[in-house]
Design a protein around this motif. Sequence first.
Motif, PDB file in Angstrom:
ATOM      1  N   ASN A 246       0.844  -1.207   0.151  1.00  0.00           N
ATOM      2  CA  ASN A 246       0.055  -0.065  -0.196  1.00  0.00           C
ATOM      3  C   ASN A 246       1.057   1.226   0.106  1.00  0.00           C
ATOM      4  O   ASN A 246       1.595   1.656   0.990  1.00  0.00           O
ATOM      5  N   SER A 249      -0.266   4.193   2.660  1.00  0.00           N
ATOM      6  CA  SER A 249       0.352   3.986   4.016  1.00  0.00           C
ATOM      7  C   SER A 249       1.821   4.166   3.919  1.00  0.00           C
ATOM      8  O   SER A 249       2.471   4.620   5.109  1.00  0.00           O
ATOM      9  N   LYS A 413      -4.098   1.558  -6.772  1.00  0.00           N
ATOM     10  CA  LYS A 413      -5.116   0.352  -6.237  1.00  0.00           C
ATOM     11  C   LYS A 413      -4.219  -0.873  -6.086  1.00  0.00           C
ATOM     12  O   LYS A 413      -4.760  -1.771  -5.314  1.00  0.00           O
ATOM     13  N   TYR A 416      -3.547  -1.292  -2.713  1.00  0.00           N
ATOM     14  CA  TYR A 416      -4.767  -0.495  -1.838  1.00  0.00           C
ATOM     15  C   TYR A 416      -6.019  -0.642  -2.888  1.00  0.00           C
ATOM     16  O   TYR A 416      -6.592   0.267  -3.277  1.00  0.00           O
ATOM     17  N   GLU A 418      -9.304  -0.340  -2.348  1.00  0.00           N
ATOM     18  CA  GLU A 418     -10.199   0.518  -1.772  1.00  0.00           C
ATOM     19  C   GLU A 418      -9.930   1.785  -2.272  1.00  0.00           C
ATOM     20  O   GLU A 418     -10.599   2.711  -1.645  1.00  0.00           O
ATOM     21  N   ALA A 419      -8.859   2.121  -2.834  1.00  0.00           N
ATOM     22  CA  ALA A 419      -8.403   3.554  -3.118  1.00  0.00           C
ATOM     23  C   ALA A 419      -9.392   4.417  -3.630  1.00  0.00           C
ATOM     24  O   ALA A 419      -9.474   5.499  -3.142  1.00  0.00           O
ATOM     25  N   SER A 422     -11.554   6.081  -1.013  1.00  0.00           N
ATOM     26  CA  SER A 422     -10.963   6.847   0.183  1.00  0.00           C
ATOM     27  C   SER A 422     -10.895   8.391  -0.085  1.00  0.00           C
ATOM     28  O   SER A 422     -10.940   8.735  -1.097  1.00  0.00           O
ATOM     29  N   TRP A 425      -7.948   9.373  -2.264  1.00  0.00           N
ATOM     30  CA  TRP A 425      -7.912   9.399  -3.722  1.00  0.00           C
ATOM     31  C   TRP A 425      -8.776  10.544  -4.148  1.00  0.00           C
ATOM     32  O   TRP A 425      -8.486  11.308  -5.243  1.00  0.00           O
TER      33      TRP A 425
END
Length: 448
Positions: A246, A249, A413, A416, A418-419, A422, A425
């Motif tokens: 990810n 993060s 993605k 990640y 579910e970017a 978020s 994004w």
Amino acid sequence: MSSVRGEFSSRFGFIMAAAGSAVGLGNIWGFPTQTASNGGAAFVLVYLVLAFCLAYPALMAELVIGRHGQANAVSSLQKLSKNAFNKRFAFAVGFGGIICAGLILSFYAIVAGWMFTATLEPITKLANMPDATVWLSNQSLARDLIFTSIFVILTISIISKGVENGIEKWSKRLMPALLGILFLLIAYVLIQDGASEGLKAYLVPDFSSILDPELLVSALGQAFFSLSLGTSVMIIYGSYISRQENLVSLGAYVTLIDVFIAFVAGLLIIPAMYVAQAQGVEIFSANGQLLSEDTLVFQVLPALFDSMGDVGLFVGFAFFALMSIAALTSSISMLEAPVSYAVERFALSRLQATWVIGGLISVVSFTIIFNFSDLFGFVVSLTTQFGQPLIGMLCCVFVGWIWQRNNLLTEIKNGYPEADNSFFWKVWPWYIKFVCPVAIALVFIHSQ
């Protein structure tokens, strides 16, 4: 990813390597000196704002470019290009970052050589070797040439071993050691007379100086310098990251660690300056100007350590050993930027490329040493206050304006999924496209 290029074997390994690149003399030599020269706590406040609002988004741009490109900085940027003009622009940005990294390493090696001499000086005192002590403590051509060469060779020896066995292995060892020594020294300094005045200067801002143009440019340059932005370093490190990681993060962790250690380093250096002042060491001139900016820690702190008696020899050794570690964790990333380009562009072996590039950087370092008064400050300002922020801004332009938004989302993605739902994004692509380039440009326009 090709196994020939290598990659970081663990999330912790990347964070330590990237933080090691970010956490170096920029934090422990540069940040406290800039803080003392630019209004103390006011500089700290502006630095923190710019680090999170401009440096972190730019860091993410460089990491995304690198992981998508899976190559050196020039090739990674050119893979995003759609026409001949964009490819030429990509070359200018990527190669400009590589040149910037090489120039930074050329003065870094000199300062790191000073760190080595300051680390050895307490040992020669304990061994009752007065001639060696005097030689180590007095700046000279012979001393600077020898210890600069030693530092460059040490950096080459680590980089030549590659990503996992070189950069990652030594970053995971050196970074925790650096933190341990730093906290022990802070605990000691804060109980000394004068430390409370230093803490006040460091933590209580004078808001009237926050919009000072020189302060803004210095804080912006420091934020980019300490995070190794605008040097192609983070593009290279991004190319060594697994697609399962990810990036959002990881970038946040690196930024937080960098800012945290810069702030903590200030907790050591600024109070130590005032402790030294309380013991009769002259730090500021009559008009309040900081004395000996470039060599502050080598003039003020040894005087502080001397005042401690015999224990000061051990404290001085520990502190400058810390500084040497910080220099090394950053230098290996600076050398990796041009080495990766030479390996992939000219089909050299890593060993050949490392020694050739290391030799060229040594020549630049020696040129600076022979013309120290004219070149040292000039190269530092050229790279850290101007080169890095401007190249970092161009990377933001590249990601925001040349790379298609859907392609950018696809890369984010990876690791990640579910970017697209978020907050990051929803904000970052527009922020990197409009806010970062304009804000960086305005800081420079305001400074003229």
